[in-house]
Design a protein around this motif. Sequence first.
Motif, PDB file in Angstrom:
ATOM      1  N   MET A   1     -24.333 -37.564 -67.974  1.00  0.00           N
ATOM      2  CA  MET A   1     -24.563 -37.946 -69.071  1.00  0.00           C
ATOM      3  C   MET A   1     -25.491 -36.713 -69.661  1.00  0.00           C
ATOM      4  N   ASP A   2     -25.391 -36.173 -70.996  1.00  0.00           N
ATOM      5  CA  ASP A   2     -26.440 -35.812 -71.792  1.00  0.00           C
ATOM      6  C   ASP A   2     -27.262 -36.649 -72.014  1.00  0.00           C
ATOM      7  N   LYS A   3     -28.844 -35.287 -72.207  1.00  0.00           N
ATOM      8  CA  LYS A   3     -30.087 -36.237 -73.101  1.00  0.00           C
ATOM      9  C   LYS A   3     -29.686 -36.167 -74.399  1.00  0.00           C
ATOM     10  N   ILE A   4     -30.591 -36.717 -74.807  1.00  0.00           N
ATOM     11  CA  ILE A   4     -30.519 -36.856 -76.871  1.00  0.00           C
ATOM     12  C   ILE A   4     -31.890 -36.931 -76.907  1.00  0.00           C
ATOM     13  N   ILE A   5     -32.558 -36.150 -77.424  1.00  0.00           N
ATOM     14  CA  ILE A   5     -34.410 -36.075 -78.662  1.00  0.00           C
ATOM     15  C   ILE A   5     -33.807 -36.104 -79.933  1.00  0.00           C
ATOM     16  N   GLY A   6     -35.041 -36.972 -80.298  1.00  0.00           N
ATOM     17  CA  GLY A   6     -35.007 -37.362 -81.773  1.00  0.00           C
ATOM     18  C   GLY A   6     -35.960 -36.884 -82.166  1.00  0.00           C
ATOM     19  N   LEU A   7     -36.321 -36.422 -83.364  1.00  0.00           N
ATOM     20  CA  LEU A   7     -37.089 -35.539 -83.889  1.00  0.00           C
ATOM     21  C   LEU A   7     -37.718 -36.684 -85.576  1.00  0.00           C
ATOM     22  N   GLY A   8     -37.971 -36.951 -86.243  1.00  0.00           N
ATOM     23  CA  GLY A   8     -37.494 -38.114 -86.971  1.00  0.00           C
ATOM     24  C   GLY A   8     -39.333 -38.462 -87.839  1.00  0.00           C
ATOM     25  N   ASN A   9     -39.179 -39.679 -88.852  1.00  0.00           N
ATOM     26  CA  ASN A   9     -40.821 -39.472 -88.538  1.00  0.00           C
ATOM     27  C   ASN A   9     -40.231 -40.917 -88.440  1.00  0.00           C
ATOM     28  N   ALA A  10     -41.690 -41.182 -87.695  1.00  0.00           N
ATOM     29  CA  ALA A  10     -41.827 -42.452 -87.330  1.00  0.00           C
ATOM     30  C   ALA A  10     -42.418 -43.516 -87.761  1.00  0.00           C
ATOM     31  N   LEU A  11     -42.000 -44.358 -88.382  1.00  0.00           N
ATOM     32  CA  LEU A  11     -42.426 -45.428 -89.606  1.00  0.00           C
ATOM     33  C   LEU A  11     -41.813 -47.266 -89.095  1.00  0.00           C
ATOM     34  N   VAL A  12     -42.116 -48.184 -89.515  1.00  0.00           N
ATOM     35  CA  VAL A  12     -42.124 -49.353 -89.219  1.00  0.00           C
ATOM     36  C   VAL A  12     -41.773 -49.869 -90.223  1.00  0.00           C
ATOM     37  N   ASP A  13     -40.257 -50.016 -90.131  1.00  0.00           N
ATOM     38  CA  ASP A  13     -39.965 -50.965 -91.127  1.00  0.00           C
ATOM     39  C   ASP A  13     -40.643 -52.224 -91.723  1.00  0.00           C
ATOM     40  N   VAL A  14     -40.835 -53.064 -93.391  1.00  0.00           N
ATOM     41  CA  VAL A  14     -41.387 -53.794 -93.283  1.00  0.00           C
ATOM     42  C   VAL A  14     -40.109 -54.607 -93.683  1.00  0.00           C
ATOM     43  N   LEU A  15     -39.497 -55.462 -93.988  1.00  0.00           N
ATOM     44  CA  LEU A  15     -37.891 -56.159 -94.554  1.00  0.00           C
ATOM     45  C   LEU A  15     -37.992 -57.012 -95.300  1.00  0.00           C
ATOM     46  N   ALA A  16     -38.002 -57.129 -96.375  1.00  0.00           N
ATOM     47  CA  ALA A  16     -38.016 -58.227 -97.054  1.00  0.00           C
ATOM     48  C   ALA A  16     -36.472 -58.301 -98.090  1.00  0.00           C
ATOM     49  N   ASP A  85     -53.234 -47.311 -84.968  1.00  0.00           N
ATOM     50  CA  ASP A  85     -53.466 -48.880 -85.219  1.00  0.00           C
ATOM     51  C   ASP A  85     -52.451 -49.231 -85.141  1.00  0.00           C
ATOM     52  N   ASN A  86     -52.413 -50.739 -85.333  1.00  0.00           N
ATOM     53  CA  ASN A  86     -51.033 -51.284 -84.841  1.00  0.00           C
ATOM     54  C   ASN A  86     -49.969 -51.304 -85.138  1.00  0.00           C
ATOM     55  N   TYR A  87     -49.452 -50.824 -86.605  1.00  0.00           N
ATOM     56  CA  TYR A  87     -48.598 -50.166 -86.693  1.00  0.00           C
ATOM     57  C   TYR A  87     -47.528 -49.502 -85.622  1.00  0.00           C
ATOM     58  N   GLY A  88     -48.835 -48.421 -85.153  1.00  0.00           N
ATOM     59  CA  GLY A  88     -48.475 -47.209 -84.357  1.00  0.00           C
ATOM     60  C   GLY A  88     -48.192 -47.687 -82.668  1.00  0.00           C
ATOM     61  N   ASN A  89     -49.098 -48.645 -82.510  1.00  0.00           N
ATOM     62  CA  ASN A  89     -49.084 -49.064 -80.942  1.00  0.00           C
ATOM     63  C   ASN A  89     -47.348 -49.854 -81.044  1.00  0.00           C
ATOM     64  N   SER A 107     -52.278 -39.381 -85.482  1.00  0.00           N
ATOM     65  CA  SER A 107     -53.043 -38.777 -86.171  1.00  0.00           C
ATOM     66  C   SER A 107     -54.428 -39.621 -86.771  1.00  0.00           C
ATOM     67  N   ASP A 108     -54.811 -39.059 -87.544  1.00  0.00           N
ATOM     68  CA  ASP A 108     -55.921 -39.978 -88.149  1.00  0.00           C
ATOM     69  C   ASP A 108     -55.534 -40.602 -88.873  1.00  0.00           C
ATOM     70  N   LEU A 109     -54.219 -40.359 -89.722  1.00  0.00           N
ATOM     71  CA  LEU A 109     -53.874 -41.166 -91.176  1.00  0.00           C
ATOM     72  C   LEU A 109     -53.096 -42.601 -90.269  1.00  0.00           C
ATOM     73  N   PRO A 110     -53.253 -44.047 -91.721  1.00  0.00           N
ATOM     74  CA  PRO A 110     -52.589 -44.542 -91.091  1.00  0.00           C
ATOM     75  C   PRO A 110     -50.898 -44.446 -90.679  1.00  0.00           C
ATOM     76  N   SER A 111     -50.455 -45.473 -89.824  1.00  0.00           N
ATOM     77  CA  SER A 111     -49.603 -45.089 -89.372  1.00  0.00           C
ATOM     78  C   SER A 111     -48.340 -45.732 -90.519  1.00  0.00           C
ATOM     79  N   GLY A 112     -46.722 -44.863 -90.394  1.00  0.00           N
ATOM     80  CA  GLY A 112     -45.905 -44.370 -91.828  1.00  0.00           C
ATOM     81  C   GLY A 112     -45.060 -46.251 -91.688  1.00  0.00           C
ATOM     82  N   VAL A 113     -45.138 -46.775 -92.792  1.00  0.00           N
ATOM     83  CA  VAL A 113     -44.621 -47.322 -93.264  1.00  0.00           C
ATOM     84  C   VAL A 113     -43.834 -47.545 -94.213  1.00  0.00           C
ATOM     85  N   ALA A 114     -42.381 -48.256 -93.910  1.00  0.00           N
ATOM     86  CA  ALA A 114     -40.959 -47.966 -94.522  1.00  0.00           C
ATOM     87  C   ALA A 114     -41.169 -49.284 -95.675  1.00  0.00           C
ATOM     88  N   SER A 115     -41.778 -49.846 -96.472  1.00  0.00           N
ATOM     89  CA  SER A 115     -40.843 -50.697 -97.448  1.00  0.00           C
ATOM     90  C   SER A 115     -39.646 -50.752 -97.888  1.00  0.00           C
TER      91      SER A 115
END
Length: 328
Positions: A1-16, A85-89, A107-115
Amino acid sequence: MDKIIGLGNALVDVLATLKDDTILDEMGLPKGSMQLIDDAKLQQINEKFSNMKTLLATGGSAGNTILGLSCLGAATGFIGKVGNDNYGNFFRENLQKNNIEDNLLLSDLPSGVASTFISSDGERTFGTYLGAASTLRAEDLSLDMFKGYAYLYIEGYLVQDHDMILRAIKLAKEAGLQICLDMASYNIVEEDKEFFSLLISKYVDIVFANEEEAKAFTGKEPEEALEIIGKLCSIAIVKIGCKGSLIRKGTEEVRVSAIPVKKVIDTTGAGDYFAAGFLYGLTCGYSLEKCAKIGSILSGNVIQVIGTTISKERWDEIKLNINEVLSE
């Protein structure tokens, strides 16, 4: 089976989940859109979230697709950037737990978050603070990252950084990969239509779009949009929500229905999981119709849960459903 790599925004979703859409108006977030937000807006949203029940999940469009592929047993990897940070971990641990090859940069910035606001009809609206994810640059990418893979899957949210996207594509092509692009969001396509045209006509092999994105790109309704996009790339997919999907490769055209769903809980990740199912089928060498049917199974299941985390028991059911499709 072929391998697939994704390139994207590494985000943690906080869902409400919302009782009504008042908060969207208060926050200036058009329902169903993805809006980039700054620190101040993130703080505002966090204050609202502090009085609501929220759920954490790894997110980002490409991240969701790669997770879906991995849960089906595909060999996968992911390139993105997080904070120390915690989100990155949390993001890194989730990759490792799901056997996804970790190409996360720091990165030195906080991890990305998708509210993520889930309306009562299941529609989702994102206020996205990119943080560390937005610091992924052309110079962070190397040829070695792409070696050993057959496909590169890119989310359209990254297209705004032209240099980085072009470098990723050129390195991937040099390593012999096929390029898959998900258009991501109608407003992203509208803002950068010329560059999308360049990418699709010159580099991209497989395009995923929903009907709003396809219309933003072509000005046409799904069937005509499919024909236009299909002439620019190898495989074009236009997803038409509860009506299913349209696929075109050369002169071959396929229409596949969505699976019946009694109640839509949350549409987060529906398109991402459709792409996961479709690409899984493609790496296994199945017909376009079977690829789309597997995509429909995945997207139909993910909209019945909050977020994009599907239980092991449900994955077992999904795999049985896929086997039924394959034996038809």
